[in-house]
Design a protein around this motif. Structure first.
Motif, PDB file in Angstrom:
ATOM      1  N   GLY A 205       0.803  -1.208   0.000  1.00 39.21           N
ATOM      2  CA  GLY A 205       0.000   0.000   0.000  1.00 39.21           C
ATOM      3  C   GLY A 205       0.838   1.260   0.000  1.00 39.21           C
ATOM      4  O   GLY A 205       0.387   2.317   0.457  1.00 39.21           O
ATOM      5  N   ALA A 206       2.052   1.158  -0.512  1.00 41.79           N
ATOM      6  CA  ALA A 206       2.966   2.305  -0.559  1.00 41.79           C
ATOM      7  C   ALA A 206       2.908   2.958  -1.931  1.00 41.79           C
ATOM      8  O   ALA A 206       2.503   2.339  -2.917  1.00 41.79           O
ATOM      9  CB  ALA A 206       4.387   1.867  -0.243  1.00 41.79           C
ATOM     10  N   GLU A 207       3.343   4.195  -1.987  1.00 42.83           N
ATOM     11  CA  GLU A 207       3.359   4.956  -3.237  1.00 42.83           C
ATOM     12  C   GLU A 207       4.784   5.047  -3.767  1.00 42.83           C
ATOM     13  O   GLU A 207       5.689   5.494  -3.061  1.00 42.83           O
ATOM     14  CB  GLU A 207       2.805   6.364  -3.000  1.00 42.83           C
ATOM     15  CG  GLU A 207       2.826   7.245  -4.247  1.00 42.83           C
ATOM     16  CD  GLU A 207       2.369   8.663  -3.968  1.00 42.83           C
ATOM     17  OE1 GLU A 207       2.638   9.546  -4.816  1.00 42.83           O
ATOM     18  OE2 GLU A 207       1.762   8.900  -2.903  1.00 42.83           O
ATOM     19  N   ALA A 208       4.978   4.633  -5.012  1.00 41.73           N
ATOM     20  CA  ALA A 208       6.293   4.735  -5.652  1.00 41.73           C
ATOM     21  C   ALA A 208       6.507   6.155  -6.164  1.00 41.73           C
ATOM     22  O   ALA A 208       5.645   6.715  -6.840  1.00 41.73           O
ATOM     23  CB  ALA A 208       6.401   3.743  -6.798  1.00 41.73           C
ATOM     24  N   VAL A 209       7.658   6.722  -5.839  1.00 42.03           N
ATOM     25  CA  VAL A 209       8.027   8.055  -6.330  1.00 42.03           C
ATOM     26  C   VAL A 209       9.184   7.854  -7.304  1.00 42.03           C
ATOM     27  O   VAL A 209      10.311   7.621  -6.890  1.00 42.03           O
ATOM     28  CB  VAL A 209       8.446   8.984  -5.180  1.00 42.03           C
ATOM     29  CG1 VAL A 209       8.787  10.374  -5.708  1.00 42.03           C
ATOM     30  CG2 VAL A 209       7.347   9.054  -4.123  1.00 42.03           C
ATOM     31  N   PRO A 210       8.925   7.903  -8.616  1.00 42.42           N
ATOM     32  CA  PRO A 210       9.959   7.548  -9.596  1.00 42.42           C
ATOM     33  C   PRO A 210      10.972   8.662  -9.828  1.00 42.42           C
ATOM     34  O   PRO A 210      10.645   9.846  -9.829  1.00 42.42           O
ATOM     35  CB  PRO A 210       9.155   7.275 -10.866  1.00 42.42           C
ATOM     36  CG  PRO A 210       7.922   8.102 -10.720  1.00 42.42           C
ATOM     37  CD  PRO A 210       7.618   8.156  -9.254  1.00 42.42           C
ATOM     38  N   VAL A 211      12.212   8.244 -10.046  1.00 39.38           N
ATOM     39  CA  VAL A 211      13.309   9.159 -10.361  1.00 39.38           C
ATOM     40  C   VAL A 211      14.044   8.618 -11.582  1.00 39.38           C
ATOM     41  O   VAL A 211      14.238   7.404 -11.715  1.00 39.38           O
ATOM     42  CB  VAL A 211      14.276   9.306  -9.165  1.00 39.38           C
ATOM     43  CG1 VAL A 211      15.520  10.101  -9.558  1.00 39.38           C
ATOM     44  CG2 VAL A 211      13.581   9.976  -7.983  1.00 39.38           C
ATOM     45  N   ALA A 212      14.463   9.503 -12.445  1.00 37.48           N
ATOM     46  CA  ALA A 212      15.132   9.106 -13.688  1.00 37.48           C
ATOM     47  C   ALA A 212      16.479   8.448 -13.434  1.00 37.48           C
ATOM     48  O   ALA A 212      17.130   8.657 -12.412  1.00 37.48           O
ATOM     49  CB  ALA A 212      15.325  10.328 -14.584  1.00 37.48           C
ATOM     50  N   VAL A 213      16.880   7.653 -14.411  1.00 35.29           N
ATOM     51  CA  VAL A 213      18.179   6.980 -14.405  1.00 35.29           C
ATOM     52  C   VAL A 213      18.972   7.454 -15.612  1.00 35.29           C
ATOM     53  O   VAL A 213      18.443   7.512 -16.725  1.00 35.29           O
ATOM     54  CB  VAL A 213      17.990   5.450 -14.474  1.00 35.29           C
ATOM     55  CG1 VAL A 213      19.333   4.737 -14.581  1.00 35.29           C
ATOM     56  CG2 VAL A 213      17.214   4.948 -13.264  1.00 35.29           C
ATOM     57  N   ASP A 214      20.245   7.825 -15.395  1.00 38.31           N
ATOM     58  CA  ASP A 214      21.110   8.133 -16.534  1.00 38.31           C
ATOM     59  C   ASP A 214      22.270   7.145 -16.548  1.00 38.31           C
ATOM     60  O   ASP A 214      22.193   6.075 -15.924  1.00 38.31           O
ATOM     61  CB  ASP A 214      21.567   9.603 -16.507  1.00 38.31           C
ATOM     62  CG  ASP A 214      22.475   9.938 -15.328  1.00 38.31           C
ATOM     63  OD1 ASP A 214      22.936   8.994 -14.633  1.00 38.31           O
ATOM     64  OD2 ASP A 214      22.740  11.128 -15.098  1.00 38.31           O
TER      65      ASP A 214
END
Length: 470
Positions: A205-214
């Motif tokens: 029940g958690a929220e994913a906070v996406p961050v870019a990958v380089d």
């Protein structure tokens, strides 16, 4: 327009094929399945029926049907006919279903993300040195055998309070998240990233906070923005990131640690590192634990280097957190088989096994460089990658899957690897996670030879969309 009658359904108008080739026919059917116009369970025309309607040979339609079957879109039920395949593997979590490849054989399967079995060290010598009896002195004995604990501590990338052993990297990640995350919490993840991580967060029940990958992993700018949402954890892969193959530099790790240290409630954030490809990675050992020792749980798996079926990973971090994981585990499986631990210890200390792993690392590096160079020469802008996987941009994910299946190859669809957009998840600038772009994951580690032939097929699939317009 060509109309084909489907059993139990109205006439379905198929768009003009343009070219009545196996690839073209498969492309149109795939579009109809993908759009929902052909629902799961729909019976398709027989090979002879469709061949007659289109004015082509039955062999042409048969090849199209085989391609669709290899991509998992349809299935044959013998004399009952061919049907649109329903959702597969109900025992798998949703995104894991998206990763699962059909069991239909293909000439070259580059979809699974597994190591080349021919490059794994032989288990025979280690097995011959294991005790003939599976003994344990007590159910409450230390969960890690002393010899393995010492080897792991000597090789750990930073000073750590304690190390334990669990049943694979995903087991380690799951158990750590169970101790850290509560319903409604936010967790920073990479995008693209490993689909089971997102499935785990959904279950919690958690929220994913996406961050870019380089090219060096998670970006500091994206992490800084994500930390404004006050997450309880950051989940990342320091080396051979799955699916992109990006490996974190020492400078990038320090920059990420600095961002976390300067954030509001900095001390409350737990960093979970999944170093799943450590011993076959050509990048240096790196961990944010060098700068944040009290906040980092580092997971090291031996699946890629020594075989997934060993089911062993090590977890190192703050004693309080790791002990909580161990205590909860004692109320379940208890410990990882000491026989398996003894086998791993032998593999980590035997000279021949160490040489085998070093050769595997060299082979994977060579295969990555050869296929990457070949694709770039053909105009496919893939980034340099580490480990066994490569992230390839394509004009259309579904089209690429169908075209490759028609040529007897399989790769993994990119969609399951993508977290929800926002918070810097798109636009890394190097093609790893650009907005609106489609991708597929290619397990380069399984390309043993015929690099030019493989590159030709991949480049064609990446740069062309089959008839059907999707």
């Amino acid at each position: 327009m060509t109309a084909v009658r489907l059993e139990g359904a109205e006439l379905i108008a198929l768009a003009e094929f343009g070219e009545t080739t196996p690839r073209g026919i498969a492309g149109v059917i795939a579009r109809l399945v993908n759009s929902g116009e052909l629902a799961a369970g729909t019976r398709l025309p027989t090979v002879r029926e469709l061949a007659s309607e289109l004015g082509v040979s039955p062999a042409t339609v048969s090849q199209a049907w085989q391609a669709l079957s290899r991509t998992g879109l349809i299935e044959s039920r013998g004399r009952a006919g061919s049907f649109v395949r329903p959702l597969s593997q109900g025992w798998l979590a949703p995104r894991m279903r998206g990763m699962a490849a059909p069991n239909d054989p293909v000439r070259l399967d580059l979809s699974r993300g597994t190591p080349d079995p021919l490059l794994l060290p032989a288990l025979g010598p280690a097995l011959s040195r294991v005790s003939a009896r599976a003994e344990t002195g007590s159910y409450q004995a230390e969960p890690v055998i002393p010899g393995l604990a010492a080897v792991l501590a000597d090789s750990w990338p930073s000073d750590v309070e304690t190390i334990m052993v669990v049943d694979g990297a995903l087991d380690a990640i799951s158990r750590t998240l169970d101790e850290v995350v509560r319903y409604g919490d936010r967790v920073v993840v990479e995008s693209p990233g490993f689909p089971p991580f997102l499935d785990l967060l959904d279950l919690l029940g958690a929220e994913a906070v996406p961050v870019a990958v380089d090219e060096a992993g998670m970006t500091p700018e994206g992490l800084a923005r994500a930390l404004h949402q006050q997450p309880v954890a950051v989940l990342l892969q320091p080396r051979a990131q799955n699916p992109t193959g990006a490996s974190m530099t020492l400078g990038r790790a320090e920059a990420l640690a600095r961002v976390i240290r300067s954030a509001e409630r900095a001390g409350d954030v737990v960093v979970i590192e999944d170093d799943h490809s450590g011993m076959i990675s050509t990048a240096g050992d790196v961990t944010l634990g060098t700068w944040l020792p009290e906040q980092v749980v580092h997971v090291r798996s031996f699946s890629k280097s020594h075989g997934p079926d060993l089911r062993i990973a090590a977890v190192g971090g703050p004693r309080d957190l790791v002990d909580r994981i161990a205590a909860r585990r004692m109320l379940g499986p208890g410990w990882t088989s000491r026989m398996l631990q003894t086998i791993l210890l032998d593999l980590l200390t035997d000279g021949t096994s160490l040489d085998d792993v070093a050769e595997a690392r060299r082979q994977y590096f060579t295969r990555q460089r050869a296929l990457g160079d070949a694709l770039r020469e053909r105009g496919v802008p893939v980034a340099a990658a580490d480990g066994v996987n490569l992230w390839m941009p394509v004009l259309s994910e579904r089209s690429a899957l169908v075209q490759l299946a028609a040529s007897g190859m399989r790769v993994a669809a990119g969609t399951p690897f993508l977290a929800a957009s926002g918070n810097g998840a798109a636009g890394a600038g190097n093609g790893r996670s650009r907005p609106g772009g489609d991708f597929v994951r290619v397990t380069v580690g399984m390309v043993r030879d015929d690099v030019d032939e493989v590159a030709d097929a991949l480049a064609t699939a990446a740069q062309h969309v089959v008839a059907g317009g999707y």
